[in-house]
Design a protein around this motif. Structure first.
Motif, short mmCIF file in Angstrom:
data_model
loop_
_atom_site.label_atom_id
_atom_site.label_comp_id
_atom_site.label_asym_id
_atom_site.label_seq_id
_atom_site.Cartn_x
_atom_site.Cartn_y
_atom_site.Cartn_z
N LEU A 169 38.39 39.10 26.41
CA LEU A 169 38.89 37.95 27.16
C LEU A 169 40.26 38.21 27.79
O LEU A 169 40.61 37.56 28.77
N LEU A 170 41.02 39.18 27.25
CA LEU A 170 42.38 39.40 27.72
C LEU A 170 42.64 40.84 28.16
O LEU A 170 43.80 41.20 28.38
N PHE A 171 41.61 41.68 28.30
CA PHE A 171 41.90 43.09 28.62
C PHE A 171 42.52 43.20 30.01
O PHE A 171 42.10 42.55 30.96
N PHE A 172 43.57 44.02 30.10
CA PHE A 172 44.48 43.96 31.24
C PHE A 172 43.88 44.36 32.58
O PHE A 172 44.30 43.83 33.61
N PRO A 173 42.88 45.27 32.70
CA PRO A 173 42.36 45.57 34.05
C PRO A 173 41.70 44.38 34.74
O PRO A 173 41.60 44.36 35.97
N ALA A 174 41.26 43.38 33.97
CA ALA A 174 40.58 42.22 34.57
C ALA A 174 41.35 40.93 34.37
O ALA A 174 40.84 39.86 34.69
N LEU A 175 42.59 40.99 33.88
CA LEU A 175 43.33 39.78 33.58
C LEU A 175 43.73 39.00 34.83
O LEU A 175 43.64 37.78 34.87
N LEU A 176 44.13 39.71 35.89
CA LEU A 176 44.62 39.06 37.11
C LEU A 176 43.67 39.16 38.28
O LEU A 176 43.93 38.57 39.34
N GLY A 177 42.57 39.88 38.14
CA GLY A 177 41.64 40.02 39.25
C GLY A 177 40.55 41.01 38.94
O GLY A 177 40.54 41.64 37.88
N GLY A 178 39.65 41.16 39.88
CA GLY A 178 38.58 42.13 39.72
C GLY A 178 37.23 41.48 39.54
O GLY A 178 37.12 40.30 39.17
N PRO A 179 36.15 42.24 39.79
CA PRO A 179 34.80 41.72 39.57
C PRO A 179 34.57 41.37 38.11
O PRO A 179 35.18 41.96 37.22
N LEU A 180 33.72 40.38 37.88
CA LEU A 180 33.41 39.98 36.51
C LEU A 180 32.72 41.12 35.79
O LEU A 180 31.67 41.62 36.22
N CYS A 181 33.29 41.55 34.69
CA CYS A 181 32.73 42.61 33.85
C CYS A 181 32.05 41.95 32.66
O CYS A 181 32.70 41.20 31.91
N SER A 182 30.78 42.20 32.45
CA SER A 182 30.07 41.60 31.33
C SER A 182 30.56 42.18 30.01
O SER A 182 31.12 43.28 29.96
N PHE A 183 30.33 41.43 28.94
CA PHE A 183 30.76 41.91 27.62
C PHE A 183 29.99 43.16 27.22
O PHE A 183 30.55 44.06 26.58
N GLN A 184 28.71 43.25 27.61
CA GLN A 184 27.94 44.44 27.29
C GLN A 184 28.54 45.68 27.93
O GLN A 184 28.66 46.73 27.30
N ARG A 185 28.93 45.55 29.21
CA ARG A 185 29.55 46.69 29.90
C ARG A 185 30.90 47.03 29.26
O ARG A 185 31.22 48.21 29.08
N PHE A 186 31.68 46.00 28.97
CA PHE A 186 32.98 46.21 28.34
C PHE A 186 32.83 46.93 27.01
O PHE A 186 33.52 47.93 26.73
N GLN A 187 31.92 46.46 26.17
CA GLN A 187 31.74 47.05 24.85
C GLN A 187 31.20 48.47 24.93
O GLN A 187 31.65 49.37 24.19
N ALA A 188 30.26 48.69 25.85
CA ALA A 188 29.70 50.03 26.01
C ALA A 188 30.77 51.01 26.49
O ALA A 188 30.78 52.18 26.09
N ARG A 189 31.66 50.55 27.36
CA ARG A 189 32.73 51.42 27.86
C ARG A 189 33.71 51.76 26.75
O ARG A 189 34.13 52.92 26.62
N VAL A 190 34.08 50.78 25.94
CA VAL A 190 35.05 51.03 24.88
C VAL A 190 34.46 51.91 23.79
O VAL A 190 35.14 52.81 23.26
N GLN A 191 33.20 51.71 23.48
CA GLN A 191 32.57 52.45 22.39
C GLN A 191 31.94 53.75 22.86
O GLN A 191 31.55 54.58 22.04
#
Length: 435
Positions: A169-191
């Protein structure tokens, strides 16, 4: 109203640019495999907190509090109840913040703080992530933490289970702008462990940098053209059409530039194309499809391509939920989400009518225009009319007062949406014959 005022877009771009080194550092440390999964979540969360404090100051609490509360709801409510309560709280909180802006602008007649405007922009993006995640949980796409967090365990274990959601909900690349990143994409990228090669990343960022430079140069030229001519307050008849066209062009160039910068920041952090796409999930789609937006002769296509991730989010959140008049509901909700300023209410409702008319007009035209010369002429006229209607809607949405909106409505520019409204009324009676 100063039609050249682009609100808070430039300050946001400055903060997004300042976040680039940290995005590249995060990507590099992930490639070197120097981070554990929890360390990656914490890095993104800490970067979001630091960026929020730098850009918003004390107003950052208006973003941190709903993000924390949404995490609590996700972790404690049953999956089928998460979306209803998360949506209700998030939109209530955002609406109260927008009412504070209304109070400052319309009652106190004061210029709102730039940091408060940036906070509202970030809060709107947070609403996207909260509702997208809650829908994923309700639909079973994401496993809810509530299934395991109620078990007896230590506080540290509870925090570890909640960390991915709070970080998303607060990760900095998407905090102020950018296309909506789904949680699945976010989690897959981090892991994940496989990332874009550095050479390809450098090329992608360089290309986006060249695009931004080109757009900024066009903005300088267009700003001089608009400044040298008359405004809507003193334009004369058809001259108002020229003023509207060039002013809307300046707004569009600003949005294009910001969207490309936001996309580049996500790309630099490793959340761009090629990462984290799960089966059945739509691929990464940037917000700016400039070629389609500037060449289409259909308002409906322009609507789907304008700020694509937001359009896709609105379609999923409102349009696909059923009920009567889904198109009108979608645009009405969009006006609510944007803040319900007078120009926004008028502009989005006008946009809904234009999209409805667009479907009927082009369906009718496809049945009766057969020869290619007539099709070419029709496309040229439809393109010009589409761009003029979009320019009209854009200036209406940007209007911050009733007087500014009245200037636009009382000009020759109102002819273009009125033509589509008349065609909507006439063709609506014949809809059953070519439906």
């Amino acid at each position: 109203m100063d039609w050249l005022q682009l609100f808070f877009l430039h300050p946001v771009s400055l903060y997004q640019g300042a976040a680039f080194p940290f995005a590249l550092l995060f990507n590099y440390l992930c490639i070197m495999d120097s981070f554990s999964t929890h360390a990656r979540y914490l890095f993104l969360l800490a970067g979001g907190g630091a960026l929020a404090l730098a850009a918003m100051g004390s107003f950052a609490l208006l973003v941190l509090i709903p993000a924390l509360w949404a995490t609590v709801l996700i972790c404690w409510l049953h999956p089928r109840d998460v979306h209803r309560w998360a949506f209700f709280f998030q939109m209530s909180w955002q609406t109260l913040c927008h009412l504070g802006l209304h109070y400052t602008e319309y009652y106190l007649q004061e210029r709102p703080s730039m940091r408060f405007c940036i906070t509202l922009s970030s809060l709107m993006l947070l609403t996207q992530r909260v509702t997208s995640l809650s829908l994923d949980i309700c639909e079973g796409k994401v496993k809810a933490a509530s299934r395991g967090i109620r078990e007896r365990s230590s506080l540290s274990e509870h925090l570890c289970k909640a960390l991915p959601y709070f970080s998303y909900l607060l990760f900095f690349p998407a905090l102020l702008g950018g296309p909506l990143c789904s949680f699945q994409r976010f989690q897959a990228r981090v892991q994940g462990s496989s990332y874009l090669c550095p050479r390809r990343l450098v090329w992608a960022l360089s290309w986006r940098g060249l695009q931004i430079v080109g757009l900024e140069c066009l903005k300088v030229v267009l700003r001089k053209v608009v400044s040298a001519g008359a405004g809507l307050t003193d334009c004369w008849q058809l001259q108002c059409v020229r003023v509207m066209w060039f002013t809307a062009g300046l707004f569009k160039l600003t949005y294009y530039s910001c969207w490309i910068l936001d996309d580049a920041l996500l790309q630099a952090a490793g959340f761009g194309p090629g990462f984290g796409q799960s089966p059945g999930e739509e691929g990464y789609i940037p917000d700016a499809d400039i070629w389609t937006l500037e060449t289409t002769h259909r308002i409906s296509l322009f609507t789907r391509k304008w700020n694509q991730s937001t359009a896709r989010w609105l379609r999923r959140l409102v349009f696909q939920q059923g009920g009567a008049w889904p198109l009108l509901q979608t645009f009405a909700f969009s006006a609510w989400w944007h803040g319900l300023h007078p120009g926004q209410v008028f502009g989005f409702l006008c946009w809904a009518l234009m999209v409805e008319a667009d479907y009927l007009i082009h369906t009718f035209a496809s049945m009766f225009i057969r020869s290619w010369p007539m099709q070419l002429l029709y496309r040229m006229l439809a393109w010009a009319h589409t761009q003029l209607i979009i320019a009209y809607i854009m200036l209406a949405v940007q209007a911050r007062s009733l007087s500014s909106l009245w200037l636009l409505c009382n000009s020759y520019n109102s002819v273009f949406p009125v033509v589509y409204c008349i065609l909507l009324f006439l063709l609506g009676k014949r809809k059953h014959t070519f439906n």
